[in-house]
Enzyme design. Structure first.
Site, mmCIF file in Angstrom:
data_model
loop_
_atom_site.group_PDB
_atom_site.id
_atom_site.type_symbol
_atom_site.label_atom_id
_atom_site.label_comp_id
_atom_site.label_asym_id
_atom_site.label_seq_id
_atom_site.Cartn_x
_atom_site.Cartn_y
_atom_site.Cartn_z
ATOM 1 N N GLU A 1 -10.523 -8.063 4.247
ATOM 2 C CA GLU A 1 -9.874 -8.137 5.554
ATOM 3 C C GLU A 1 -10.635 -8.922 6.623
ATOM 4 O OE1 GLU A 1 -7.519 -4.085 6.168
ATOM 5 O OE2 GLU A 1 -9.421 -3.805 5.135
ATOM 6 N N GLU B 1 0.850 -1.185 0.000
ATOM 7 C CA GLU B 1 0.000 0.000 0.000
ATOM 8 C C GLU B 1 0.890 1.241 0.000
ATOM 9 O OE1 GLU B 1 -3.158 0.184 2.954
ATOM 10 O OE2 GLU B 1 -3.475 2.304 2.564
ATOM 11 N N ARG C 1 -7.427 2.673 13.453
ATOM 12 C CA ARG C 1 -8.322 1.519 13.276
ATOM 13 C C ARG C 1 -8.270 0.592 14.503
ATOM 14 N NH1 ARG C 1 -11.692 -0.834 9.332
ATOM 15 N NH2 ARG C 1 -11.235 0.590 7.623
HETATM 16 MO MO1 MOS Z 1 -4.872 -2.944 3.334
HETATM 17 S S1 MOS Z 1 -4.107 -3.540 5.164
HETATM 18 O O1 MOS Z 1 -6.003 -1.791 3.909
HETATM 19 O O2 MOS Z 1 -3.606 -2.334 2.386
#
Ligand code: MOS
Length: 765
Positions: free
Chosen positions: A705, A226, A304
């Site tokens: 997730e 990410e 989160r």
């Molecule tokens: Mo994911 S852990 O939201 O790249």
């Protein structure tokens, strides 16, 4: 519908970074990284390396034309070391050579002298020293201070959850290719093409329109790409910028494990209070997040953790505080669950502690406190809950009472094998917690032969998002899926994308595609309405035919498309989607941050070998809230993968850094990940189909997730199995529960308190 990549995956024809045909003259990069976790650079010696065969250039911080800065949320992360190194594995120099082998040989000739500085690896010590990435944050509801007095039972404790290596099968990598007029095209194995584009522009000091990022697919991301794919892409771009030649860098596994961050380890404290009916009245938690040496995504991950600190339970009085602690480890980053699992572990530990102290089944406390619709989360959003539906269905469908009896019988009959069971209810909020990131765009072209090309900001990483997007278009146009092609993710076609993350990719990009397709569909229908002299509302497209008031006409899809083109009406649409109604007020820590929540319950059973400490998971039986699944095969795949990855985190995957900040588990020989033999013998997944409206694409809830959270149950099942053998064991809440820790727990108090003095003695009896 089958995953559209299944055919090329099976034949080995799917294109990843290493499959891109190389342009003549391509050079290969390798990074020289810090052998020391914290210190000041005294000197860097690159002359010997420059003399090595094939070496073209070595770049250091001095060669950066723009900002030496890759930090996204907080500008605290250098691309190449300036004066100080902050972690083992921090890139110091970038070497470029004619072949990959030459680059890696030459890198060994670089040497550095570093004056060492004190190394911190423990987040609590970092916090004591004031080393925080951002100021602490607290989520609050009710009044815990007043509530303790009303509690019949109060328990306190601490927990540890370790990190986790992403172990995407495709390691990090990029390939930068010079184009005309100074443009650089970067093929990047990234979840976030725009992050790569923005950061490359910043480091090279050129406009974003000079950087084209293209991603066909990536071989797994799990959060690890990410933010942290950017480093390697920008490295290649930097070399290309100077040399005007294509430059590729595909990391070896050990380079990747050493130089990139992982799931955040957390150290946490809890205090839980229950009334005489076992309702949780109050809960306090303090989270110490091990952020590593730079912010990376840590502040968002920490947030989160707070959002999910009460998991799928309603607690009227909560106070949760989180610290993002700066240590000298590689910057830790997003990992499937994004801090949520770390928060949920703590309340499950608190419940387990209460249950063990009260000699009751933890499931009794869990069940009594499940969220109901209308219950308020500590951050202000009201639950639309499926928690009880999932739990009750799991208990009934999988016959929990029978399972429990089987385990009791087994444990009575067996001395050195014990079984344990745990229930794991989950609740996961869907949306980027940073509200502005919840936006996506889709570009849909219908070609004159009736075929369709779609570009979105979604990155295919094996999760099947492209298949779902294709299904959206096929459904809306009512055409054969074979007529539709999903194109690569490219910053020249789709701009300003959010990374493919937060489980929200199919929702956001799917809905943008839905809007684009509907806009084109309306224009097509108008052409048909004009042709057949009727109202727009009378026109329908079904299985590639035009129907007027339910009657099949002589026009098929192709004819309609061509007629629309002939009339000079656009067959293309670029659409933008953002979910309405989500908001969050950071000054109050209240709002409605999530489009919706995903719920579920798993029942996990395990058998441990009490002489060896090894174990096998017998079954994971799940009732999962999919909303109305648009692709059950893909969703099952996501569930199974998430469950196994979650169990891996909780059981065998153990990251070890030594006190000097060196990664000791730097290869797959020392870092054990689940293989086919460690997969539970049975994984059953029941689809809880709900007809309630929600903001998911086609009401098919996000699935990336949430299933990982079921893995938490593995820890508690193991704990219960150990307790069946050694009821006195005061087992620390310290995940992962490796076979070594299971073995020690089995004999923990026994060795001290009983006549048995060693494991050897037990084996002799
Ligand atoms: Mo994911 S852990 O939201 O790249």
């Amino acid at each position: 519908m089958k995953n559209i990549d299944s055919y090329t995956h099976l034949r080995g024809e799917s294109v990843y970074l290493d499959d891109i045909p190389l342009i003549n003259g391509t050079l290969y990069a390798a990074v020289f990284d810090s052998p020391v976790a914290h210190g000041k650079i005294i000197s860097l010696e690159t002359r010997d390396a420059m003399k090595m065969p094939g070496v073209v250039s070595i770049f250091t911080v001095k060669d950066i034309p723009g900002e030496n800065q890759i930090g996204g949320i907080v500008p605290d992360e250098e691309l190449l070391v300036g004066e100080h190194v902050h972690f083992c594995g921090m890139p110091i120099a970038l070497l470029v050579a004619e072949t990959e082998e030459m680059a890696r040989l030459a890198i060994k000739k670089i040497s550095v002298e570093i004056e060492p500085l004190p190394v911190i690896t423990d987040p609590r010590i970092a916090k004591e020293k004031g080393e925080l990435i951002i100021p602490p944050r607290t989520f609050k509801i009710g009044d815990t201070t007043a509530a303790w007095a009303q509690c019949e039972y109060v328990f306190e404790g601490s927990t540890e959850t370790n990190g986790q290596e992403h172990l995407y099968i495709e390691t990090q990598g990029a390939y930068a290719v010079p184009q005309e007029n100074g443009v650089i095209k970067i093929y990047s194995s990234t979840q976030g093409p725009t992050v790569v584009q923005r950061t490359a522009a910043r480091v090279l000091n050129i406009p974003m329109h000079q950087i084209e990022v293209d991603t066909t697919r990536i071989g797994g991301g799990f959060g690890g790409k990410e933010d942290q794919a950017t480093t390697w892409a920008v490295m290649c771009a930097l070399a290309t910028y100077h040399l005007k030649r294509p430059v590729k860098y595909s990391l070896q596994r050990m380079e990747d494990m050493r130089m990139t961050g992982k799931r955040h380890p957390y150290s946490s404290d809890f205090k839980i209070g229950l009334d005489k009916d076992l309702k949780i009245l109050a809960y306090e938690a303090t989270f110490y997040q091990n952020a590593g040496a730079a912010a990376d995504l840590s502040p968002a991950v920490m947030e989160r953790t707070l959002f999910h600190c009460t998991s799928s339970y309603f607690v009227p009085n909560v106070k949760a505080t989180a610290y993002s602690c700066r240590t000298h480890l590689p910057p830790n980053t997003a990992f499937r669950g994004f801090g949520g699992p770390q928060g949920m572990f703590v309340i499950e530990a608190a419940i387990a502690k209460a249950a063990e102290a009260l000699s009751i089944d933890a499931a009794v406390i869990q069940q009594k406190n499940l969220l109901h619709t209308g219950d308020e989360f500590p951050y202000g959003q009201k639950a639309v809950s499926e928690a009880n539906e999932c739990w009750n269905k799991a208990v009934e469908l999988y016959d929990l009472e029978k399972l429990k009896k089987e385990i009791r019988d087994f444990n009575e009959a067996n001395k050195f094998y014990k079984k344990g069971l745990a229930l794991m209810p989950i609740c996961f909020g869907i949306s980027f917690t940073k509200t502005l990131m919840n936006q996506a765009r889709s570009l849909v072209h219908v070609y004159t032969d009736g075929s369709v090309g779609i570009s979105t900001g979604a990155v295919e990483m094996g999760q099947g998002v492209n298949t779902k997007i294709l299904q959206v278009a096929a459904t809306i146009f009512s055409i054969d899926p074979a007529k539709i092609k999903i194109n690569t993710t490219n910053t020249y076609r789709i701009a300003n994308t959010s990374p493919s993350a937060a489980s929200a990719t199919a929702d956001l990009n799917g809905k943008a595609t839905e809007i684009a397709c509907n806009a084109i569909l309306t224009r097509l229908k108008q052409v048909a309405a004009d042709e057949f002299k009727t109202e727009l509302s009378s026109v329908e497209l079904k299985e590639e035919w035009v129907y007027i008031n339910g009657e099949k006409t002589g026009w098929d899809w192709k004819k309609l498309v061509m007629a629309t083109f002939v009339k000079r009406i656009s067959l293309s649409e670029h659409a933008h989607y953002t979910p309405a109604h989500i908001h969050f007020d950071l000054t109050k820590e209240k709002g409605h941050p999530f489009a919706y929540h995903v719920y579920g319950t798993a029942i996990i059973t395990v058998t441990i070998d009490c002489l060896r400490g090894i174990y096998e998971f017998d079954s994971v039986k799940v009732v999962h809230d999919f909303g109305n699944s648009m692709n059950m095969m893909i969703d099952i795949g996501q569930c199974e993968g998430g469950i196994v990855q979650g169990i891996g985190w909780m059981t065998m995957e153990e990251i070890v850094y030594d006190k000097e900040g060196n990664l000791r588990t730097n290869a797959l020989s020392t870092y054990k990940v689940p293989d086919i033999y460690s997969v539970p013998k049975e994984i059953a997944i029941h689809f809880l189909e709900t007809q309630k409206d929600n903001l998911a694409i086609f009401r098919s809830k996000a699935v990336g997730e949430p299933p990982l959270l079921y893995g938490l149950g593995a820890y508690f099942a193991l704990r219960n199995a150990v307790k069946a053998f050694n009821p006195a064991a005061a087992i620390p809440f310290d995940a992962p529960m490796t076979p070594e820790k299971v073995l020690m727990s089995l004999y923990l108090q026994r060795l001290k308190d009983s006549s048995i003095n060693s494991i050897k003695e037990v084996m002799e009896k």
